[in-house]
Design a protein around this motif. Sequence first.
Motif, PDB file in Angstrom:
ATOM      1  N   HIS A 103      77.990  13.414   4.445  1.00 17.28           N
ATOM      2  CA  HIS A 103      79.336  13.696   3.933  1.00 17.28           C
ATOM      3  C   HIS A 103      79.415  13.410   2.432  1.00 17.28           C
ATOM      4  CE1 HIS A 103      83.589  12.515   3.155  1.00 17.28           C
ATOM      5  NE2 HIS A 103      83.800  13.662   3.778  1.00 17.28           N
ATOM      6  N   ARG A 104      78.898  12.262   2.019  1.00 19.37           N
ATOM      7  CA  ARG A 104      78.906  11.889   0.591  1.00 19.37           C
ATOM      8  C   ARG A 104      78.112  12.880  -0.247  1.00 19.37           C
ATOM      9  NH1 ARG A 104      78.999   6.679   2.680  1.00 19.37           N
ATOM     10  NH2 ARG A 104      76.747   6.602   2.878  1.00 19.37           N
ATOM     11  N   LYS A 105      76.934  13.294   0.262  1.00 19.63           N
ATOM     12  CA  LYS A 105      76.091  14.234  -0.492  1.00 19.63           C
ATOM     13  C   LYS A 105      76.781  15.580  -0.679  1.00 19.63           C
ATOM     14  CE  LYS A 105      71.647  12.260   0.598  1.00 19.63           C
ATOM     15  NZ  LYS A 105      70.373  12.351   1.273  1.00 19.63           N
ATOM     16  N   ILE A 106      77.434  16.060   0.354  1.00 22.72           N
ATOM     17  CA  ILE A 106      78.144  17.339   0.241  1.00 22.72           C
ATOM     18  C   ILE A 106      79.257  17.213  -0.788  1.00 22.72           C
ATOM     19  CG2 ILE A 106      79.628  18.992   1.423  1.00 22.72           C
ATOM     20  CD1 ILE A 106      78.125  18.221   4.038  1.00 22.72           C
ATOM     21  N   TYR A 107      80.052  16.178  -0.662  1.00 23.06           N
ATOM     22  CA  TYR A 107      81.187  15.970  -1.553  1.00 23.06           C
ATOM     23  C   TYR A 107      80.733  15.751  -2.998  1.00 23.06           C
ATOM     24  CZ  TYR A 107      85.787  14.479  -3.076  1.00 23.06           C
ATOM     25  OH  TYR A 107      86.987  14.393  -3.723  1.00 23.06           O
ATOM     26  N   ALA A 108      79.706  14.913  -3.180  1.00 22.79           N
ATOM     27  CA  ALA A 108      79.237  14.572  -4.524  1.00 22.79           C
ATOM     28  C   ALA A 108      78.528  15.728  -5.225  1.00 22.79           C
ATOM     29  CB  ALA A 108      78.303  13.357  -4.469  1.00 22.79           C
ATOM     30  N   SER A 109      78.036  16.697  -4.462  1.00 23.16           N
ATOM     31  CA  SER A 109      77.313  17.822  -5.071  1.00 23.16           C
ATOM     32  C   SER A 109      78.205  18.644  -5.991  1.00 23.16           C
ATOM     33  CB  SER A 109      76.718  18.734  -3.992  1.00 23.16           C
ATOM     34  OG  SER A 109      77.738  19.509  -3.375  1.00 23.16           O
ATOM     35  N   GLY A 110      79.523  18.660  -5.700  1.00 29.79           N
ATOM     36  CA  GLY A 110      80.442  19.450  -6.498  1.00 29.79           C
ATOM     37  C   GLY A 110      80.359  20.942  -6.198  1.00 29.79           C
ATOM     38  N   LEU A 111      79.528  21.328  -5.244  1.00 30.38           N
ATOM     39  CA  LEU A 111      79.368  22.747  -4.918  1.00 30.38           C
ATOM     40  C   LEU A 111      80.448  23.265  -3.969  1.00 30.38           C
ATOM     41  CD1 LEU A 111      75.494  22.874  -4.473  1.00 30.38           C
ATOM     42  CD2 LEU A 111      76.834  23.784  -6.375  1.00 30.38           C
TER      43      LEU A 111
ATOM     44  N   THR B 102      59.802  17.404  14.315  1.00 38.49           N
ATOM     45  CA  THR B 102      59.939  18.688  13.627  1.00 38.49           C
ATOM     46  C   THR B 102      61.323  18.904  13.013  1.00 38.49           C
ATOM     47  OG1 THR B 102      60.531  19.747  15.730  1.00 38.49           O
ATOM     48  CG2 THR B 102      58.214  19.842  15.064  1.00 38.49           C
ATOM     49  N   LEU B 103      62.343  18.216  13.508  1.00 32.74           N
ATOM     50  CA  LEU B 103      63.707  18.445  13.022  1.00 32.74           C
ATOM     51  C   LEU B 103      64.292  17.285  12.230  1.00 32.74           C
ATOM     52  CD1 LEU B 103      65.189  20.167  16.203  1.00 32.74           C
ATOM     53  CD2 LEU B 103      64.310  21.257  14.129  1.00 32.74           C
ATOM     54  N   LYS B 104      63.536  16.216  12.056  1.00 33.07           N
ATOM     55  CA  LYS B 104      64.035  15.061  11.310  1.00 33.07           C
ATOM     56  C   LYS B 104      64.432  15.500   9.901  1.00 33.07           C
ATOM     57  CE  LYS B 104      62.922  10.307  10.157  1.00 33.07           C
ATOM     58  NZ  LYS B 104      61.954   9.238  10.283  1.00 33.07           N
ATOM     59  N   GLY B 105      65.556  15.008   9.449  1.00 28.50           N
ATOM     60  CA  GLY B 105      66.026  15.359   8.108  1.00 28.50           C
ATOM     61  C   GLY B 105      66.758  16.693   8.068  1.00 28.50           C
ATOM     62  N   THR B 106      67.143  17.209   9.249  1.00 25.49           N
ATOM     63  CA  THR B 106      67.915  18.447   9.306  1.00 25.49           C
ATOM     64  C   THR B 106      69.215  18.198  10.065  1.00 25.49           C
ATOM     65  OG1 THR B 106      66.916  19.225  11.383  1.00 25.49           O
ATOM     66  CG2 THR B 106      65.810  19.857   9.322  1.00 25.49           C
ATOM     67  N   VAL B 107      70.160  19.090   9.876  1.00 23.50           N
ATOM     68  CA  VAL B 107      71.432  19.039  10.586  1.00 23.50           C
ATOM     69  C   VAL B 107      71.745  20.439  11.112  1.00 23.50           C
ATOM     70  CG1 VAL B 107      72.409  17.097   9.285  1.00 23.50           C
ATOM     71  CG2 VAL B 107      72.703  19.437   8.441  1.00 23.50           C
ATOM     72  N   THR B 108      72.715  20.518  11.994  1.00 17.66           N
ATOM     73  CA  THR B 108      73.144  21.813  12.519  1.00 17.66           C
ATOM     74  C   THR B 108      74.410  22.247  11.805  1.00 17.66           C
ATOM     75  OG1 THR B 108      72.242  21.269  14.694  1.00 17.66           O
ATOM     76  CG2 THR B 108      73.829  23.057  14.596  1.00 17.66           C
ATOM     77  N   VAL B 109      74.416  23.477  11.333  1.00 20.40           N
ATOM     78  CA  VAL B 109      75.604  24.056  10.712  1.00 20.40           C
ATOM     79  C   VAL B 109      76.153  25.110  11.675  1.00 20.40           C
ATOM     80  CG1 VAL B 109      76.527  25.354   8.757  1.00 20.40           C
ATOM     81  CG2 VAL B 109      74.722  23.659   8.392  1.00 20.40           C
ATOM     82  N   ARG B 110      77.418  24.948  12.084  1.00 22.42           N
ATOM     83  CA  ARG B 110      78.073  25.852  13.036  1.00 22.42           C
ATOM     84  C   ARG B 110      79.151  26.660  12.327  1.00 22.42           C
ATOM     85  NH1 ARG B 110      82.969  25.451  15.642  1.00 22.42           N
ATOM     86  NH2 ARG B 110      83.166  26.443  17.665  1.00 22.42           N
ATOM     87  N   ASP B 111      79.109  27.967  12.513  1.00 14.36           N
ATOM     88  CA  ASP B 111      80.088  28.878  11.954  1.00 14.36           C
ATOM     89  C   ASP B 111      81.281  29.007  12.897  1.00 14.36           C
ATOM     90  OD1 ASP B 111      81.178  31.853  11.797  1.00 14.36           O
ATOM     91  OD2 ASP B 111      80.292  31.383   9.843  1.00 14.36           O
ATOM     92  N   ARG B 112      82.479  28.849  12.384  1.00 14.93           N
ATOM     93  CA  ARG B 112      83.699  28.913  13.194  1.00 14.93           C
ATOM     94  C   ARG B 112      83.876  30.270  13.870  1.00 14.93           C
ATOM     95  NH1 ARG B 112      88.179  29.476   9.265  1.00 14.93           N
ATOM     96  NH2 ARG B 112      87.343  31.567   9.252  1.00 14.93           N
ATOM     97  N   ASP B 113      83.611  31.353  13.150  1.00 12.78           N
ATOM     98  CA  ASP B 113      83.920  32.684  13.661  1.00 12.78           C
ATOM     99  C   ASP B 113      82.896  33.198  14.664  1.00 12.78           C
ATOM    100  OD1 ASP B 113      86.162  32.628  12.036  1.00 12.78           O
ATOM    101  OD2 ASP B 113      85.161  33.670  10.396  1.00 12.78           O
ATOM    102  N   THR B 114      81.625  32.940  14.404  1.00 13.95           N
ATOM    103  CA  THR B 114      80.574  33.451  15.288  1.00 13.95           C
ATOM    104  C   THR B 114      80.074  32.396  16.266  1.00 13.95           C
ATOM    105  OG1 THR B 114      78.769  32.842  13.798  1.00 13.95           O
ATOM    106  CG2 THR B 114      79.780  35.037  13.487  1.00 13.95           C
TER     107      THR B 114
ATOM    108  N   ASP C  72      68.879  20.656   1.359  1.00 17.46           N
ATOM    109  CA  ASP C  72      69.365  21.990   0.985  1.00 17.46           C
ATOM    110  C   ASP C  72      70.812  22.233   1.404  1.00 17.46           C
ATOM    111  OD1 ASP C  72      66.738  22.401   0.195  1.00 17.46           O
ATOM    112  OD2 ASP C  72      66.202  23.514   2.016  1.00 17.46           O
ATOM    113  N   LEU C  73      71.414  21.279   2.080  1.00 16.06           N
ATOM    114  CA  LEU C  73      72.711  21.485   2.720  1.00 16.06           C
ATOM    115  C   LEU C  73      73.843  21.869   1.762  1.00 16.06           C
ATOM    116  CD1 LEU C  73      74.205  21.510   5.412  1.00 16.06           C
ATOM    117  CD2 LEU C  73      74.619  19.061   5.097  1.00 16.06           C
ATOM    118  N   PRO C  74      74.083  21.153   0.662  1.00 14.29           N
ATOM    119  CA  PRO C  74      75.209  21.533  -0.194  1.00 14.29           C
ATOM    120  C   PRO C  74      75.118  22.982  -0.692  1.00 14.29           C
ATOM    121  CG  PRO C  74      74.475  19.340  -0.762  1.00 14.29           C
ATOM    122  CD  PRO C  74      73.458  19.907   0.197  1.00 14.29           C
TER     123      PRO C  74
END
Length: 116
Positions: free
Chosen positions: A35-43, A83-95, A105-107
């Motif tokens: 959460h902090r990384k996303i917010y702090a990225s400014g993107l 194989t998945l350590k250091g990754t997260v799942t991104v879910r799209d609301r519409d699909t 790479d998340l931000p």
Amino acid sequence: KRVVMKFHPDIAPIKVAVLPLSKKENLVALARDVHRKIYASGLITGMVQYDDAQSIGRRYRRQDEVGTPLCVTVDFDSLESETLKGTVTVRDRDTMKQDRVPIADLPRHLANRLKR
């Protein structure tokens, strides 16, 4: 029945929600760091919400109802899988499509997905 507020990402009040799969301490710590990384990225121009109340299904439904375009789920694979350590799942609301994305790479990934 699924209730969805389909705001365009430009006007959605909450752009991204970060959801830990459970309240286990190590998962919560990683989710708060994400959460902090996303917010702090400014993107991401808009609100990035952290939500750990109730079950993951209810959190997804709650975010759908308020029109959040993307949810980031931090799960046990994010911490433990070889194989998945250091990754997260991104879910799209519409699909409701889910993708695994490296946290590093998340931000940028989220910012690109919000530019529709």
